[in-house]
Write an enzyme that holds these catalytic residues in place. Structure first.
Site, PDB file in Angstrom:
ATOM      1  N   SER A   8       0.904  -1.260  -0.037  1.00 51.17           N
ATOM      2  CA  SER A   8      -0.022  -0.004   0.146  1.00 51.17           C
ATOM      3  C   SER A   8       0.928   1.185   0.144  1.00 51.17           C
ATOM      4  O   SER A   8       1.739   1.522   1.016  1.00 51.17           O
ATOM      5  CB  SER A   8      -0.763  -0.039   1.317  1.00 51.17           C
ATOM      6  OG  SER A   8      -1.346   1.406   1.438  1.00 51.17           O
ATOM      7  N   HIS A  33      -1.619  -1.408  -4.153  1.00 49.30           N
ATOM      8  CA  HIS A  33      -2.666  -0.847  -3.428  1.00 49.30           C
ATOM      9  C   HIS A  33      -2.644   0.173  -3.224  1.00 49.30           C
ATOM     10  O   HIS A  33      -1.660   1.156  -2.576  1.00 49.30           O
ATOM     11  CB  HIS A  33      -2.738  -1.636  -2.169  1.00 49.30           C
ATOM     12  CG  HIS A  33      -4.069  -1.376  -1.306  1.00 49.30           C
ATOM     13  ND1 HIS A  33      -5.144  -2.235  -1.777  1.00 49.30           N
ATOM     14  CD2 HIS A  33      -4.489  -0.636  -0.352  1.00 49.30           C
ATOM     15  CE1 HIS A  33      -5.947  -1.827  -0.738  1.00 49.30           C
ATOM     16  NE2 HIS A  33      -5.534  -0.756   0.169  1.00 49.30           N
ATOM     17  N   ASP A  35      -4.760   3.659  -1.879  1.00 54.36           N
ATOM     18  CA  ASP A  35      -5.765   4.273  -0.921  1.00 54.36           C
ATOM     19  C   ASP A  35      -6.130   5.469  -1.126  1.00 54.36           C
ATOM     20  O   ASP A  35      -5.515   6.551  -1.003  1.00 54.36           O
ATOM     21  CB  ASP A  35      -5.341   4.029   0.514  1.00 54.36           C
ATOM     22  CG  ASP A  35      -5.034   2.522   1.143  1.00 54.36           C
ATOM     23  OD1 ASP A  35      -6.114   1.738   1.086  1.00 54.36           O
ATOM     24  OD2 ASP A  35      -3.755   2.302   1.586  1.00 54.36           O
ATOM     25  N   MET A  37      -8.675   8.249  -0.122  1.00 60.88           N
ATOM     26  CA  MET A  37      -9.368   8.920   0.975  1.00 60.88           C
ATOM     27  C   MET A  37      -9.897  10.214   0.807  1.00 60.88           C
ATOM     28  O   MET A  37      -9.173  11.087   0.245  1.00 60.88           O
ATOM     29  CB  MET A  37      -8.531   8.818   2.414  1.00 60.88           C
ATOM     30  CG  MET A  37      -7.893   7.330   2.654  1.00 60.88           C
ATOM     31  SD  MET A  37      -7.151   7.178   4.098  1.00 60.88           S
ATOM     32  CE  MET A  37      -6.376   5.823   4.122  1.00 60.88           C
ATOM     33  N   HIS A  66      -8.332   1.238  -3.764  1.00 62.53           N
ATOM     34  CA  HIS A  66      -9.336   1.247  -2.668  1.00 62.53           C
ATOM     35  C   HIS A  66     -10.072   2.612  -2.332  1.00 62.53           C
ATOM     36  O   HIS A  66      -9.326   3.500  -1.769  1.00 62.53           O
ATOM     37  CB  HIS A  66      -8.667   0.784  -1.474  1.00 62.53           C
ATOM     38  CG  HIS A  66      -9.338   0.476  -0.118  1.00 62.53           C
ATOM     39  ND1 HIS A  66      -8.617   0.298   1.000  1.00 62.53           N
ATOM     40  CD2 HIS A  66     -10.608   0.645   0.020  1.00 62.53           C
ATOM     41  CE1 HIS A  66      -9.504   0.106   2.189  1.00 62.53           C
ATOM     42  NE2 HIS A  66     -10.803   0.439   1.440  1.00 62.53           N
ATOM     43  N   MET A  68     -12.115   5.029  -0.327  1.00 66.00           N
ATOM     44  CA  MET A  68     -12.529   5.145   0.785  1.00 66.00           C
ATOM     45  C   MET A  68     -13.229   6.492   0.590  1.00 66.00           C
ATOM     46  O   MET A  68     -12.797   7.526   1.564  1.00 66.00           O
ATOM     47  CB  MET A  68     -11.599   5.221   1.900  1.00 66.00           C
ATOM     48  CG  MET A  68     -11.145   3.781   2.325  1.00 66.00           C
ATOM     49  SD  MET A  68      -9.633   3.716   3.103  1.00 66.00           S
ATOM     50  CE  MET A  68      -8.571   3.613   1.636  1.00 66.00           C
ATOM     51  N   MET A 137     -11.593  -5.648   5.793  1.00 68.90           N
ATOM     52  CA  MET A 137     -10.901  -4.650   6.822  1.00 68.90           C
ATOM     53  C   MET A 137     -10.586  -5.111   8.097  1.00 68.90           C
ATOM     54  O   MET A 137     -11.643  -5.452   8.757  1.00 68.90           O
ATOM     55  CB  MET A 137     -11.647  -3.315   7.006  1.00 68.90           C
ATOM     56  CG  MET A 137     -11.851  -2.402   5.528  1.00 68.90           C
ATOM     57  SD  MET A 137     -10.377  -2.280   4.653  1.00 68.90           S
ATOM     58  CE  MET A 137      -9.305  -1.331   5.689  1.00 68.90           C
ATOM     59  N   ASP A 175      -6.905  -5.974   4.807  1.00 71.88           N
ATOM     60  CA  ASP A 175      -6.213  -4.726   4.821  1.00 71.88           C
ATOM     61  C   ASP A 175      -6.070  -4.164   6.089  1.00 71.88           C
ATOM     62  O   ASP A 175      -7.404  -4.019   6.556  1.00 71.88           O
ATOM     63  CB  ASP A 175      -6.747  -3.938   3.649  1.00 71.88           C
ATOM     64  CG  ASP A 175      -6.140  -2.626   3.448  1.00 71.88           C
ATOM     65  OD1 ASP A 175      -5.118  -2.431   4.044  1.00 71.88           O
ATOM     66  OD2 ASP A 175      -6.701  -1.673   2.973  1.00 71.88           O
TER      67      ASP A 175
END
Ligand code: DX5
Ligand code: ZN
Length: 219
Positions: A8, A33, A35, A37, A66, A68, A137, A175
């Site tokens: 990540s 990966h 992330d 956000m 991913h 979020m 998660m 994760d």
């Protein structure tokens, strides 16, 4: 099936993202990966589509994005165009989850569905054929470096049972707090794709050492 390791980039050195990605590739990582956000669904703010596009230029590894973010359906096309190979959305952010997963598939991207630690996985019973990846998660999303929540292990078992009962070949990803100490129990429960930020990028022996330590823990 062998374990897939997905570093990540939340824990990468962003001043040298390109060379960190090269190091992941050289270390035998299976995917990257990313992330995303938004400061709304989760308290932190991180990367947008331009970073995904930059990663696409810097590595040939698949990009696992991913999301979020609230209202992810507004941004699926943008992230697909930027180069996402997987787009994972949170069950908690999608009132029309069936449609959202369908749109991801129509965009030519592999759909992923994720559940926060406090969310039961039962809805998967109605969605198993819509997903290529289910992300359990094992921390509350928002930050790297948190402690693994052990209840994830039972959820992984339950998820595998639901997928198997429906003949789904979807992979289970986990994760949050994945280290050489926690990875084994997750594998035993049925997870095959391991996201790791801190354990890869902050490993005392560097990125290659971090990936190796995770693989060695599974031997
Ligand atoms: C957490 C993110 C994770 C994070 C994991 O919200 O979804 O991908 O990077 O970090 P570690 O491996 O440090 O727990
Ligand atoms: Zn993540």
């Amino acid at each position: 099936m062998a374990a897939l390791i997905s570093p990540s980039i939340l824990s990468a050195d962003l001043t040298q993202l390109g060379s960190d990605l090269q190091a992941c590739e050289a270390a035998g990582a299976d995917a990257i990966h990313i992330d995303v956000m938004d400061g709304r669904f989760v308290p932190n703010i991180t990367f947008g589509p331009d970073i995904v596009a930059a990663c696409k230029r810097a590595t040939s590894l698949p990009l696992d994005v991913h999301l979020m973010i609230v209202e992810p359906e507004k941004h699926l096309k943008t992230f697909a165009t930027a180069g996402a190979d997987y787009l994972t959305v949170h069950y908690e952010t999608c009132p029309h989850i069936h449609r959202t997963l369908q749109i991801i598939r129509e965009l030519g991207v592999k759909p992923g569905l994720t559940f926060n630690p406090g969310t039961p996985v039962d809805p998967l019973e109605l969605l198993a054929d819509m997903v290529d990846l289910v992300l359990i998660m094992s921390v509350n999303p928002g930050f790297g470096g948190q402690t693994f929540i052990p209840q994830a292990i039972d959820k992984i078992r339950q998820t595998r049972a639901i997928l198997d009962a429906q003949g789904s070949k979807a992979i289970i990803q986990v994760d949050g707090g994945i280290t050489a100490a926690t990875i084994g129990a997750n594998y035993e429960a049925g997870a095959r794709n391991f996201v790791a930020g801190t354990a890869v990028f902050k490993h005392p022996n560097g990125i290659a050492g971090g990936v190796r330590a995770l693989r060695d823990a599974l031997i």
